[in-house]
Design an enzyme around this catalytic site. Structure first.
Site, PDB file in Angstrom:
ATOM      1  N   GLN A  82      12.524  13.869 -20.758  1.00 31.80           N
ATOM      2  CA  GLN A  82      13.269  13.255 -19.541  1.00 31.80           C
ATOM      3  C   GLN A  82      13.908  11.906 -20.408  1.00 31.80           C
ATOM      4  OE1 GLN A  82      10.149  12.134 -16.865  1.00 31.80           O
ATOM      5  NE2 GLN A  82      10.040  13.890 -15.739  1.00 31.80           N
ATOM      6  N   CYS A  83      14.141  11.815 -21.860  1.00 30.98           N
ATOM      7  CA  CYS A  83      14.641  10.885 -22.349  1.00 30.98           C
ATOM      8  C   CYS A  83      15.997  10.146 -21.878  1.00 30.98           C
ATOM      9  CB  CYS A  83      14.962  11.007 -23.888  1.00 30.98           C
ATOM     10  SG  CYS A  83      16.321  12.529 -24.092  1.00 30.98           S
ATOM     11  N   GLY A  84      16.872  10.947 -21.266  1.00 30.29           N
ATOM     12  CA  GLY A  84      18.064  10.423 -20.676  1.00 30.29           C
ATOM     13  C   GLY A  84      17.826   9.772 -19.236  1.00 30.29           C
ATOM     14  N   ALA A  87      15.984   6.426 -19.937  1.00 27.69           N
ATOM     15  CA  ALA A  87      16.976   5.468 -20.343  1.00 27.69           C
ATOM     16  C   ALA A  87      17.620   4.810 -19.142  1.00 27.69           C
ATOM     17  CB  ALA A  87      17.986   6.175 -21.446  1.00 27.69           C
ATOM     18  N   HIS A 185      18.769  13.094 -28.368  1.00 29.52           N
ATOM     19  CA  HIS A 185      17.583  12.151 -27.709  1.00 29.52           C
ATOM     20  C   HIS A 185      18.807  10.996 -26.810  1.00 29.52           C
ATOM     21  CE1 HIS A 185      13.950  10.514 -26.894  1.00 29.52           C
ATOM     22  NE2 HIS A 185      14.130   9.261 -27.391  1.00 29.52           N
TER      23      HIS A 185
END
Length: 307
Positions: A82-84, A87, A185
């Site tokens: 779920q990095c995006g 962010a 990422h």
């Protein structure tokens, strides 16, 4: 007949605790989740950046003036790919006050719109559309790389206290690396460290009490100055509570070579949403600049698509 009371029986041994409940689909914590557990981020626009700069003081050119711009974003450790989305959630704190957006609502909306299957976002265009919907902001989809005129645009944007969402290849220490997109990422940039010629910075800046060589903006001006000789990006991402400080050139190189999804990941049987043309079309040389809606009237030249 004895009047003494009978001796009470010894206490029963304590019962063993029940075995832990394992929920369906749950898994062991990732290393970055275990490291972050029980820790708290350092809060404040400049505090953590000053700690970073003190540790690396000898690595910055002494013939330049150095100015730090940053607006604090909160930390959030990602759960799965779920990095995006993490962010974006962090970036939203610079756009909304008070923030009413939950991480759950970001994930739900992204899935509902078909931008993601597991939490991944492999398209900067989709990220821009999602940001406008969940944050109520204006998202500028930057393409053509992070150098040249786009570099100047990013510097001005961050110096004005606005966030940038940047895809890159993440190394094991979270820094940018060159893995052809196999470790793609997302990070949110919220600040910059600028190195400029001596005598360039006047008037709107004051020396930091702890680091006299470091200048802080007195009234948060947007950078409109002379050519910058060195730029470092101050960013956060979903695998650490801490800010990271990266040379813009390293981030630019990492961002430009996002060509393909990790073959092992692509063959693991999990469904992912990839744009037509793959990772290179979706992420390479791209970023997303987020603006408050009220700022759009100030700079009408901005558009969701910037080539």
């Amino acid at each position: 007949m004895s009047t003494e009371s009978p001796t009470p029986p010894p206490p029963l041994p304590p019962t063993a605790p029940p075995p832990p409940v394992v929920l369906p689909g749950s898994s062991k914590k990732k290393l970055y989740q275990a490291i972050a557990e029980g820790k708290s981020p350092v809060v404040g626009d400049h505090k953590e950046a000053q700690l970073l700069l003190r540790q690396r003081e000898g690595s910055f050119r002494q013939d330049l003036q150095w100015a730090l711009f940053n607006k604090y974003v909160p930390s959030l450790i990602q759960d799965g790919p779920q990095c995006g989305l993490v962010a974006l959630w962090m970036a939203a704190h610079l756009l909304q006050h008070p923030l009413a957006m939950s991480m759950e609502s970001v994930v739900h909306t992204a899935m509902q719109r078909g931008y993601t299957a597991q939490g991944e976002v492999f398209s900067a265009r989709d990220m821009a559309l999602l940001a406008e919907e969940v944050c109520g902001c204006h998202a500028e989809h930057l393409s053509g790389g992070m150098g040249g005129d786009n570099s100047s645009r990013i510097v001005r944007h961050l110096s004005a206290g606005l966030p940038v969402l940047i895809p890159y290849d993440e190394d094991f220490n979270h820094e940018p690396c060159l893995r052809s997109g196999h470790r793609a990422h997302w990070a949110v940039a919220s600040g910059i460290l600028l190195g400029v010629a001596q005598g360039t910075l006047k008037g709107h800046f004051q020396a930091d009490p702890a680091l006299p060589w470091l200048l802080l903006p007195r009234d948060a001006p947007c950078w409109q100055g002379a050519a910058v000789e060195e730029v470092y990006i101050l960013a956060k991402q979903g695998k650490s509570l801490r800010y990271q400080l990266w040379p813009l050139e390293a981030l630019e190189r990492s961002n430009s070579q996002l060509r393909e999804m990790d073959p092992k990941r692509a063959a693991d049987g999990t469904a992912y949403v990839l744009p037509q043309g793959g990772l290179q079309v979706g992420l390479a040389g791209q970023a997303v600049l987020l603006h408050r809606q009220t700022d759009r009237d100030v700079n009408p030249a901005q558009s969701t698509e910037q080539d």
